[in-house]
Design a protein around this motif. Sequence first.
Motif, PDB file in Angstrom:
ATOM      1  N   SER A   1      46.679  34.342  15.862  1.00 38.95           N
ATOM      2  CA  SER A   1      45.214  34.281  15.778  1.00 38.95           C
ATOM      3  C   SER A   1      44.704  33.960  14.382  1.00 38.95           C
ATOM      4  O   SER A   1      43.490  33.827  14.184  1.00 38.95           O
ATOM      5  CB  SER A   1      44.604  35.598  16.256  1.00 38.95           C
ATOM      6  N   ALA A   2      45.596  33.855  13.395  1.00 39.46           N
ATOM      7  CA  ALA A   2      45.174  33.493  12.041  1.00 39.46           C
ATOM      8  C   ALA A   2      44.695  32.045  12.034  1.00 39.46           C
ATOM      9  O   ALA A   2      45.224  31.215  12.782  1.00 39.46           O
ATOM     10  CB  ALA A   2      46.330  33.674  11.065  1.00 39.46           C
ATOM     11  N   PRO A   3      43.685  31.709  11.243  1.00 34.80           N
ATOM     12  CA  PRO A   3      43.009  32.567  10.272  1.00 34.80           C
ATOM     13  C   PRO A   3      41.858  33.377  10.846  1.00 34.80           C
ATOM     14  O   PRO A   3      41.209  34.124  10.130  1.00 34.80           O
ATOM     15  CB  PRO A   3      42.476  31.562   9.249  1.00 34.80           C
TER      16      PRO A   3
ATOM     17  N   THR B   1      47.335  45.101  17.115  1.00 35.11           N
ATOM     18  CA  THR B   1      48.312  44.069  16.791  1.00 35.11           C
ATOM     19  C   THR B   1      47.816  42.710  17.255  1.00 35.11           C
ATOM     20  O   THR B   1      47.089  42.613  18.239  1.00 35.11           O
ATOM     21  CB  THR B   1      49.685  44.346  17.435  1.00 35.11           C
ATOM     22  N   ASP B   2      48.187  41.682  16.537  1.00 32.29           N
ATOM     23  CA  ASP B   2      47.951  40.314  16.964  1.00 32.29           C
ATOM     24  C   ASP B   2      49.008  39.951  18.007  1.00 32.29           C
ATOM     25  O   ASP B   2      49.963  40.698  18.242  1.00 32.29           O
ATOM     26  CB  ASP B   2      48.037  39.373  15.756  1.00 32.29           C
TER      27      ASP B   2
ATOM     28  N   GLY C   1      38.676  41.529  22.889  1.00 31.20           N
ATOM     29  CA  GLY C   1      37.884  42.391  23.751  1.00 31.20           C
ATOM     30  C   GLY C   1      38.083  42.141  25.223  1.00 31.20           C
ATOM     31  O   GLY C   1      37.541  42.868  26.052  1.00 31.20           O
ATOM     32  N   ALA C   2      38.862  41.133  25.582  1.00 34.90           N
ATOM     33  CA  ALA C   2      39.100  40.798  26.985  1.00 34.90           C
ATOM     34  C   ALA C   2      40.268  41.605  27.543  1.00 34.90           C
ATOM     35  O   ALA C   2      41.102  42.111  26.784  1.00 34.90           O
ATOM     36  CB  ALA C   2      39.382  39.305  27.128  1.00 34.90           C
ATOM     37  N   PRO C   3      40.339  41.744  28.863  1.00 32.81           N
ATOM     38  CA  PRO C   3      41.476  42.456  29.459  1.00 32.81           C
ATOM     39  C   PRO C   3      42.793  41.784  29.091  1.00 32.81           C
ATOM     40  O   PRO C   3      42.865  40.565  28.923  1.00 32.81           O
ATOM     41  CB  PRO C   3      41.204  42.346  30.969  1.00 32.81           C
TER      42      PRO C   3
ATOM     43  N   GLY D   1      45.585  36.605  27.396  1.00 33.92           N
ATOM     44  CA  GLY D   1      45.261  37.632  26.415  1.00 33.92           C
ATOM     45  C   GLY D   1      45.625  37.270  24.989  1.00 33.92           C
ATOM     46  O   GLY D   1      46.468  36.410  24.739  1.00 33.92           O
ATOM     47  N   ARG D   2      44.965  37.961  24.071  1.00 30.98           N
ATOM     48  CA  ARG D   2      45.236  37.799  22.643  1.00 30.98           C
ATOM     49  C   ARG D   2      45.496  39.174  22.045  1.00 30.98           C
ATOM     50  O   ARG D   2      44.577  39.967  21.831  1.00 30.98           O
ATOM     51  CB  ARG D   2      44.032  37.166  21.921  1.00 30.98           C
ATOM     52  N   GLY D   3      46.755  39.486  21.764  1.00 33.35           N
ATOM     53  CA  GLY D   3      47.079  40.715  21.059  1.00 33.35           C
ATOM     54  C   GLY D   3      46.680  41.964  21.812  1.00 33.35           C
ATOM     55  O   GLY D   3      46.554  41.971  23.036  1.00 33.35           O
ATOM     56  N   LEU D   4      46.433  43.040  21.038  1.00 35.36           N
ATOM     57  CA  LEU D   4      46.239  44.346  21.658  1.00 35.36           C
ATOM     58  C   LEU D   4      45.436  45.262  20.755  1.00 35.36           C
ATOM     59  O   LEU D   4      45.696  45.366  19.553  1.00 35.36           O
ATOM     60  CB  LEU D   4      47.607  44.983  21.940  1.00 35.36           C
ATOM     61  N   VAL D   5      44.437  45.905  21.349  1.00 35.74           N
ATOM     62  CA  VAL D   5      43.758  47.039  20.724  1.00 35.74           C
ATOM     63  C   VAL D   5      43.803  48.175  21.737  1.00 35.74           C
ATOM     64  O   VAL D   5      43.238  48.062  22.828  1.00 35.74           O
ATOM     65  CB  VAL D   5      42.296  46.718  20.360  1.00 35.74           C
TER      66      VAL D   5
END
Length: 303
Positions: free
Chosen positions: A162-164, A205-206, A235-237, A242-246
């Motif tokens: 996901s950088a930058p 994490t990314d 912020g998506a499921p 998907g992109r990474g994790l929160v």
Amino acid sequence: MINSYAGLDDAGVAIAAARAGADVVRTSYGRPLARIDKGAGDFATAADVEAEKAIFAVLRAARPDDAVLGEESGQQGASDAARQWLVDPLCGTLNYAAGNMLVAVNVALRDGAAAVADPFSGEVFFTSGETAWVRRAGASAPLTPTPATRLVDVNLDPPFPSAPGFRAVDLLAGPGFVERFRPRVVSTTLALAWVAAGKRAAYVTDGGDLSGSVHFAAGIALCRAGGCVVTGIDGAPIGATGRGLVAAADADTHRALMAMIHGGSQGPSGLWSRALGAQAALVRPEADVQAGIRRSVPEHPEA
């Protein structure tokens, strides 16, 4: 021969398999171990390989018809099988090889039961897929997420797809982050189990789609079953796009992290939006850039 795993439900199988791997990891600790180069600075040790063998032995005995995907030995059985186990026999190999005990053993049935074992504390965090528990010293207790510690674990290991637009190190440097949270970097997905257990307020994490990752599947299952808020960094499921994790202990913590990721300290549009705008400018007329940014960044991330 008597099958000692007969009669175990899937959570029991996950626990038994994770414990078998943890036994190998614990007994091998501190010994000289051969390293297997995996490229790009990554490697496995003999403990990774032997722990995975021990886990596979349990899964084959308990669920002989199920497929298994292991970090070290790859796919065993059909990749499109209805039931597939995901195995990371030693998450935190670099820690382990350096004499650091912050490691985990991860075993998860895709979309089902899971267990994360801490080889050195003796704790096993587990879920049936509906509720989450920790077993220590022969007793089990429910996992209760809480943001009380204010500790947020951030994965700084590459890759950084996901950088930058998003760099975890930038999140740590933001004044809003350090005012509210305290950063930790343990470099193992044991930290995900700690979010579910109330030992961490969140984990970030990314990455791409982590739902089927041998590294993350067990921890994600624990957090979901424990009642944490789990999404991608967008912020998506979590899922195929998907992109990474929160993973956050509660909705308030998740909202705060989303605001920092998407807003940061660089104005209301933030680093993420700025990067998306730059990408959009390469493929769209200039007049379409702002509309593209608005479509790409949810105004109200799922919480």
